[in-house]
Design an enzyme around this catalytic site. Structure first.
Site, PDB file in Angstrom:
ATOM      1  N   GLU A   1      64.439  56.428  71.273  1.00 17.44           N
ATOM      2  CA  GLU A   1      64.502  57.215  72.655  1.00 17.44           C
ATOM      3  C   GLU A   1      64.999  56.024  73.577  1.00 17.44           C
ATOM      4  O   GLU A   1      65.096  54.778  73.180  1.00 17.44           O
ATOM      5  CB  GLU A   1      63.008  57.604  73.216  1.00 17.44           C
TER       6      GLU A   1
ATOM      7  N   CYS B   1      60.609  58.522  56.550  1.00 20.89           N
ATOM      8  CA  CYS B   1      62.055  58.949  56.500  1.00 20.89           C
ATOM      9  C   CYS B   1      62.940  57.828  56.461  1.00 20.89           C
ATOM     10  O   CYS B   1      63.948  57.513  55.800  1.00 20.89           O
ATOM     11  CB  CYS B   1      62.267  59.844  57.603  1.00 20.89           C
TER      12      CYS B   1
ATOM     13  N   GLU C   1      67.996  51.509  62.067  1.00 13.88           N
ATOM     14  CA  GLU C   1      66.990  51.560  60.852  1.00 13.88           C
ATOM     15  C   GLU C   1      66.172  50.537  60.755  1.00 13.88           C
ATOM     16  O   GLU C   1      65.887  49.854  59.660  1.00 13.88           O
ATOM     17  CB  GLU C   1      67.570  51.912  59.762  1.00 13.88           C
TER      18      GLU C   1
END
Lengths: 389, 248
Positions: free
Chosen positions: A138, A243, A368
């Site tokens: 975000e 993930c 990431e």
């Protein structure tokens, strides 16, 4: 154009199986034939080469470790890593597309989704008819995703989402977004389809990096999604972090591809560029740069191969992924910069790929899990003391 | 339709080949092997014929166990079956062609495809010899292949142009670059190839009429000479071409 012959000083190829070599060679040829001829044009224009999606899908590059019943190649993780490596030799943006589709969309639907969700989405995502994106970060919550503001509220008609996500690869293109939001204070994953009322995904512009990739915001304003769109096996931050771990694994391999492209360019340039009557590769400072590049590439290759073997055996820990992502992206960026130096002024031109890789890797170093966060993850692992929680 | 693509396992074009200790064969150390590039066109042509007519595609390779690697690449590209005609002997083109024809005769293929040559020892006469032994028509150096019902029309590359020929199945065709764009082995194809068996048969012996006495590399190219970089160098260049190189 000369075909890329690979960089393999330690005969790492001898540690690969025949299929792994064949997979690598297929993607290597694909990149020579279909990515390199068009990528600078897209990088200049700031557009994603959408034509590649179908071609990549036909070769089986999406969700390639998932079961064949969904139309996937069912390869091992080393072969998957080699795909990422070769794609990123083309461009980090192209590799990012495949990473997101595979590790951040197909993997969570496969791992946390219902049978209906898997059957509905996985075949289309594998065939490239559908594109996906992953919304976790975000505007105000990057390294600290647990602080996310996006909320889901259960109503009789379904879930209502409110909030915003940022830095979302493929966001504007995506037919389905895997969105992470808090439901009663606990993070859950939701599938939001393109065109749902209250959901928009404007593209972010002005990037100096990953220009051949679509980066978007995802905005949810009283966005109502059906009850069956919650991913049933998600319960807390662990799911999105799993993930990310998949994606980081691919990035660790991908960075080797960028580094190889830069080293290969620098080596060939240094051999043909004449100064003071001889090739610049005959100067000690240039040789040292090339030797450092090759040494770091070789170390990165070995790190990834062992990481992949551990992943295939099921013994890999996420902290080990952090080490490979942290190291390989950092050295790839250093290699890209050193390659630019070897190329001198020519290094800044898009006639050569090094400046594009260098600019791309600035993003890859941060996304990431930033370089710094990976440092702290490993730091916590070896000292037992968390420096950020 | 039964389609057989005959393929060979050859040193990679990037490999720096060295003469072996016996002076008659190459030193295999450090040599990477690959599917003979012309044979890729043959495999692709076979896959296309199957798409058009149905039936099955078979990749056949004569040679040692190492040829299985190349057979697996053909399986990964999509052929249905692979057959290794196992052979460790050294053969000339005639012996090679007889051994291949011997296997094909039993298989009764409708179409046999070859690359126009193997890039290791060339053996350009093998497809034609095989056609002769089978009693099939032979079309060599094909750059275009169109099949309709039982008829085949091919463009052949000839000196300075193309020749259009017509024949019918069964036929032996050798493929030239340009015949098609060979497909990549897909990742799914590569994984599926792992589970497809490779059938093995022992090659029948046939005598060679030609014996290799020795092989050698061409002499190393000597360093070039830059005479100058602008028009003022032309007279000197002309003089050297006339007096030293004696080419004009």
């Amino acid at each position: 154009m000369l075909k890329f012959k690979g960089v393999d000083y330690y005969d790492v190829e001898s540690l690969l199986s025949e299929e792994e070599v064949l997979v690598r060679n297929t993607v290597r040829e694909f990149v020579d034939d279909h990515v390199l001829p068009i990528i600078e044009k897209h990088n200049r224009a700031g557009t994603f080469p959408l034509d590649l999606v179908k071609k990549m899908a036909e070769l089986g590059m999406f969700g390639s470790t998932l079961p064949a019943k969904y139309g996937c190649a069912e390869m091992n993780n080393v072969a998957y890593g080699l795909v990422m490596q070769e794609l990123e030799r083309g461009d980090s943006g192209v590799r990012s597309f495949a990473s997101v589709q595979s590790a951040l969309v197909m993997y969570p639907i496969f791992t946390f989704g219902s049978e209906e969700q898997k059957d509905r989405w996985l075949p289309g995502l594998a065939s490239g008819e559908k594109i996906g994106c992953f919304g976790l970060t975000e505007p105000d919550y990057g390294s600290n995703p647990g602080g996310m503001i996006t909320r889901a509220v259960e109503t009789p008609d379904g879930y209502v989402l409110n909030g915003a996500k940022m830095w979302i690869t493929n966001g504007t293109l995506a037919d389905v977004a895997v969105v992470w939001a808090k439901l009663n204070g606990v993070v859950h994953g939701f599938l939001v389809e393109k065109g749902t009322k209250g959901f928009s995904a404007p593209e972010m512009t002005g990037k100096h990096s990953l220009r051949a990739s679509v980066t978007s915001e995802l905005i949810f304003q009283d966005c109502l999604i059906p009850k069956e769109n919650i991913m049933p096996k998600t319960d807390g931050l662990k799911a999105p972090l799993m993930c990310l771990n998949q994606a980081r694994y691919g990035i660790a391999w991908g960075a080797i591809g960028s580094a190889m492209a830069c080293y290969d360019t620098a080596l060939s340039y240094a051999g043909s560029r004449i100064q003071f009557g001889k090739p610049i590769s005959s100067f000690q400072i240039t040789q040292e740069k090339l030797v450092v590049m090759l040494t770091e590439i070789t170390k990165a290759q070995l790190l990834c191969l062992q990481l992949g073997r551990m992943k295939d055996k099921g013994t890999m820990r996420f902290q080990q992924v952090s080490m490979a992502k942290r190291n390989n992206v950092a050295v790839a960026l250093e290699i890209a910069r050193a390659a630019r130096e070897v190329l001198g002024a020519n290094g800044i031109l898009d006639e050569y790929p090094v400046m594009r890789h260098s600019a791309n890797l600035e993003s890859v170093k941060t996304y990431e899990g930033t370089h710094e966060m990976h440092t702290l993850i490993i730091g916590e692992d070896i000292t037992g003391i968390g420096a950020f929680v | 339709m039964k389609i057989v693509a005959c393929i060979n396992h050859v040193p990679d074009t990037e490999t720096k080949v060295k003469v072996g200790a016996d002076g008659k064969t190459i030193d295999p150390a450090g040599v990477n092997y690959m599917l003979n590039p012309y044979d890729e066109y043959a495999v692709e042509a076979g896959l296309k014929l199957k798409e058009q007519y149905g039936g099955e595609t078979i990749a056949l390779s004569l040679g040692p166990d190492a040829n299985k690697e190349t057979l697996r690449k053909a399986l990964a590209m999509g052929v249905d079956k692979a057959l290794l005609i196992k052979d460790d002997s050294v053969r000339d083109s005639l012996s090679l062609a007889r051994a291949i024809a011997e296997e094909l005769r039993e298989m009764k293929p409708d179409c046999v495809l070859f690359g126009k040559q193997s890039i290791d020892y060339y053996d350009e006469q093998v497809p034609g010899l095989v056609a002769e032994f089978l009693g099939y028509p032979s079309v060599s150096v094909a750059v275009k292949l169109e099949a309709k019902d039982g008829n085949v029309t091919c463009d052949r590359e000839i000196e300075g142009g193309h020749e259009v020929v017509e024949t019918s199945f069964p036929v032996v065709i050798s493929a030239q670059k340009g015949l098609n764009a060979p497909r990549y082995p897909s990742l799914k194809g590569i994984m599926a190839a792992k589970t497809k068996p490779i059938e093995e048969r022992q090659a029948k012996p046939f005598p060679s009429g030609v014996e290799v006495l020795g092989i050698s590399k061409p002499p190393a190219k000597s360093a070039g000479k830059i005479v100058g970089t602008d028009a003022s160098a032309v007279p000197e260049l002309v003089r050297l071409l006339q007096e030293e190189a004696k080419v004009i």
